[in-house]
Scaffold this active site. Structure first.
Site, PDB file in Angstrom:
ATOM      1  CD  GLN A   1      -2.848   0.194   2.616  1.00 31.09           C
ATOM      2  OE1 GLN A   1      -3.151  -0.948   2.952  1.00 31.09           O
ATOM      3  NE2 GLN A   1      -3.058   1.236   3.374  1.00 31.09           N
TER       4      GLN A   1
ATOM      5  CB  SER B   1       2.787   7.328   4.675  1.00 27.00           C
ATOM      6  OG  SER B   1       1.736   7.015   5.546  1.00 27.00           O
TER       7      SER B   1
ATOM      8  CB  SER C   1       3.824  -2.915   5.168  1.00 26.69           C
ATOM      9  OG  SER C   1       3.614  -2.069   6.252  1.00 26.69           O
TER      10      SER C   1
ATOM     11  CD  GLU D   1      -6.176  -0.480   9.417  1.00 30.94           C
ATOM     12  OE1 GLU D   1      -5.040  -0.485   8.920  1.00 30.94           O
ATOM     13  OE2 GLU D   1      -6.759   0.547   9.815  1.00 30.94           O
TER      14      GLU D   1
ATOM     15  CD  GLU E   1      -0.910  10.919  20.189  1.00 32.57           C
ATOM     16  OE1 GLU E   1      -0.540  10.226  19.206  1.00 32.57           O
ATOM     17  OE2 GLU E   1      -0.742  10.560  21.361  1.00 32.57           O
TER      18      GLU E   1
END
Lengths: 381, 310
Positions: free
Chosen positions: A128, A131, A163, A246, A365
């Site tokens: 994937q 990021s 990953s 997920e 967060e």
């Protein structure tokens, strides 16, 4: 195992456990301890292939992609039993839970039918590309460019934290196809072959044992429009659609990993009051997570839309994993500081990796921000 | 009861109870809307809704006596002497003629009571009771029972019955603690939305948001654990009690901080929630004691029970 109506969860589990016990020697990892990353990947592929051939892997997936149909609970149980027995690295196994549904839902039926069976059967691994070095929590800021060129697209840019991309045949990549300022409105997803010219994969050295993440560089990578997943500039919906998958089955798999590790800890815990208090707390925490995760898998199978409330699941998954490994560290700190055996080394790696549980897949967060804004009605920051 | 019925019941219960009324008044109001019949017909739903709402409203009630009494074969309305505050289970009279117990608000010093012991129930007159001061929330009182001071009628019960009564108490208390935590969160949330400082509601500041978000996670966890209770599995009740107890502790800590000065005053309702949670935590075992108890059991067994399956 191929019948027209799905088995009950109990029946499926019983058949699966029977098969796993019968084939214990065949399916067990050929290495001790954690194994190297290439060994883990070979094992993952082998286990998936055996499960696919034995007829277990197809349950919970649509027939159009070679599956047998049935509820997600069946693939949740499959992952649970496989992970509890330490047959595969749980996070690697669970990647199928997010990658396959994405293609099924957003890619052309032809593309999904051609490729998803390869992922399910272990013939292929996918990764994937979301990021980027400047794009972490703020996914909508991504800038890896996708430029239209006739019937093709040309991709330029860089992804990070992909990953297993060094082991992957395909990559689901999010690109900036709108203006630089278009944020979530100008993103398009593509399903790219990792052997396309112009792709360079560089593993990242991380503090835990294996280099499972990599940077992926795209230098004038040309792909056909048939490899687009979802609408042009519709990639944000693709990214968001991943979350319910997920946070249902993949999370359930992770609880099985945590359960297995906590049981190992309990098996060797000293019999004193301090230890009892900590063990009790960790078990209560795991129980809370299992209750929540089960509820989410069931809601998913009931067709309920999963939304912001799964941020609670994400926080719980991170808190629980860290609590269990904190317990292990408290009881046997020397294994972390002075690892001797293969098991010690595995423990050290898993302890360190547990520190990332509150970081990957959406930081804790960010989850708390989502809970505050969407579930507690606290308005904007 | 289906979801619609449960929602209706919740709303009805909420409308008749109040933190401003005595336990007797709240219980009379609950009686009037059919607590007795509901508890007899659908005990799990009745306890879940009523105790949850009692917590939500920080309202006083003596209905825990009915929950425990019913499990021990007593009539509705019986007054029950519960284990000593902090003890996990009822005490023994095997080697002493006196026993420390805890009374709910039903006992006012003159009525007969039914003391739960490790072997059954001992029915005693009020003369056997020396009552200490009531707790800060106003409705739990430590007491000593002197069995020599009056005739006691003992009914022996099997250990399973005592365990079932303890479990029933913990389940009801778990619902109430969950309600208390949810009530605290709502107080703090409303305050964060309304209190303006530096030109913004304080709920706009991330530190405040995150405390409330953590509290929300804890409250949700308690709800999920309560929903997952298995009637054939006492440990599932104990775990729900622990998780709800933790939710009340966490909510207490986070919400008190968000409520800041105004929440610290007796004018504000928060102290009612905090005091109630503090008092309830020790009935049939504190959260900490129960947690350690489960931990000891797991270490003794060297395995984890698979309580939650798909």
């Amino acid at each position: 195992m191929s019948t027209t109506t799905p088995p009950s969860v109990e029946r499926f589990r019983a058949d699966l456990v029977g098969w796993l016990d019968q084939n214990r020697d065949d399916i067990a990892p050929p290495y001790t301890g954690a194994g190297s990353l290439p060994e883990q990947m070979t094992q993952l592929s082998r286990v998936k292939s055996l499960l696919w051939d034995a007829g277990f892997m197809g349950w919970g997936w649509p027939e159009a992609v070679g599956g047998e149909g049935g509820p997600a609970a069946l693939r949740a149980v499959l992952g649970e039993e496989v992970v509890e027995r330490d047959l595969v690295v749980s996070g690697f196994f669970s990647m199928t839970e997010t990658l396959a549904p994405t293609l099924i839902e957003f890619a052309s039926p032809e593309l999904a039918a051609e490729f998803v069976p390869r992922l399910l059967s272990g013939a292929e691994m996918w990764c994937q590309g979301f990021s980027e070095p400047s794009t972490g929590s703020d996914l909508a800021s991504l800038s890896c460019r996708g430029r239209r060129h006739g019937d093709d697209w040309v991709i330029n840019g860089q992804k990070v934290w992909t990953s297993l991309s060094q082991f992957s045949d395909r990559c689901l990549v999010l690109t900036r196809t709108g203006t630089p300022e278009s944020r979530h409105r100008g993103i398009t997803a593509f399903f790219i072959d990792m052997d396309t010219p112009g792709i360079d994969v560089r593993p990242l050295a991380i503090m835990s044992g294996s280099d499972e993440f990599a940077e992926v560089f795209f230098d004038d990578v040309v792909i056909p429009d048939s490899r687009r997943v979802g609408e042009v500039d519709g990639g944000w919906a693709v990214a968001m659609a991943l979350l319910p998958f997920e946070r249902s089955t993949a999370f359930w798999h992770r609880t099985a990993f945590m359960q297995a590790r906590l049981e190992e800890i309990v098996a060797g815990a000293p019999d004193n009051d301090h230890s009892a208090a900590l063990v009790g707390e960790a078990f209560a925490q795991l129980h809370a997570l299992r209750c929540r995760s089960r509820s989410t898998v069931r809601r998913f199978d009931d067709g309920e839309p999963l939304g912001a409330e799964t941020s609670v699941d994400k926080v719980l998954v991170a808190t629980t994993e860290q609590k269990i490994f904190d317990l292990a560290r408290t009881l046997t700190p020397e294994r972390l500081a002075l690892p001797r055996t293969d098991d010690d080394l595995r423990f050290r790696d898993e302890y360190l990796y547990s520190r990332a549980a509150s970081i990957y897949g959406g930081t804790s967060e960010i989850q708390r921000n989502i809970i505050a804004r969407r579930l507690l009605d606290l308005g904007d920051e | 009861m289906d979801a619609v019925d449960l929602d209706l019941l919740r709303a009805t219960v909420a409308s008749v109870i109040s933190a401003d009324r005595s336990a007797a008044a709240n219980d009379a109001a609950l009686d009037a809307i059919g607590w007795g019949d509901m508890f007899a017909a659908e005990p799990d739903d009745a306890v879940g809704v009523v105790f949850g709402q009692l917590g939500r409203a920080a309202a006083r009630s003596g209905l825990l006596d009915d929950v425990v009494g019913s499990a021990l074969g007593l009539d509705a309305g019986a007054i029950v002497a519960h284990p000593k505050w902090g003890d996990l289970s009822p005490g023994s009279t095997a080697h002493a003629n006196s026993l420390s117990v805890t009374f709910g608000p039903r006992f006012e010093g003159v009525e007969p009571a039914h003391v739960v012991t490790d072997r059954g129930i001992a029915s005693i007159s009020a003369t056997a009771v020396t009552l200490a001061d009531r707790g800060a929330a106003g409705f739990w009182a430590e007491a000593t029972i002197d069995f020599a001071a009056s005739e006691a009628t003992a009914v022996a019960l099997p250990a399973e019955a005592i365990t079932a009564a303890t479990s029933a108490a913990r389940r009801a208390l778990a619902h109430q603690l969950h309600g208390l935590a949810a009530g605290m969160l709502e107080l703090a949330r409303a305050h964060a939305a309304e209190r303006i400082q530096f030109g913004h509601p304080i709920g706009a500041f991330q530190a405040v948001r995150h405390k409330l978000a953590e509290t929300h996670v804890a409250v949700e966890s308690a709800g999920d654990a309560l929903a997952a209770i298995r009637p054939d599995e006492p440990m599932s009740v104990d775990l729900a009690r622990i998780i709800a107890g933790r939710a009340a502790l966490d909510a207490g800590r986070h919400c008190q901080q968000v409520l800041a000065g105004i929440g610290f005053t007796r004018d504000h309702d928060f102290h009612r929630y905090l005091f109630t949670a503090i008092e309830l935590d020790g009935l049939y075992g504190t959260t900490a004691a129960l947690t350690a108890h489960i931990g000891r059991q797991l270490i003794a067994d060297r395995t984890l029970p698979r309580l939650v399956q798909l």
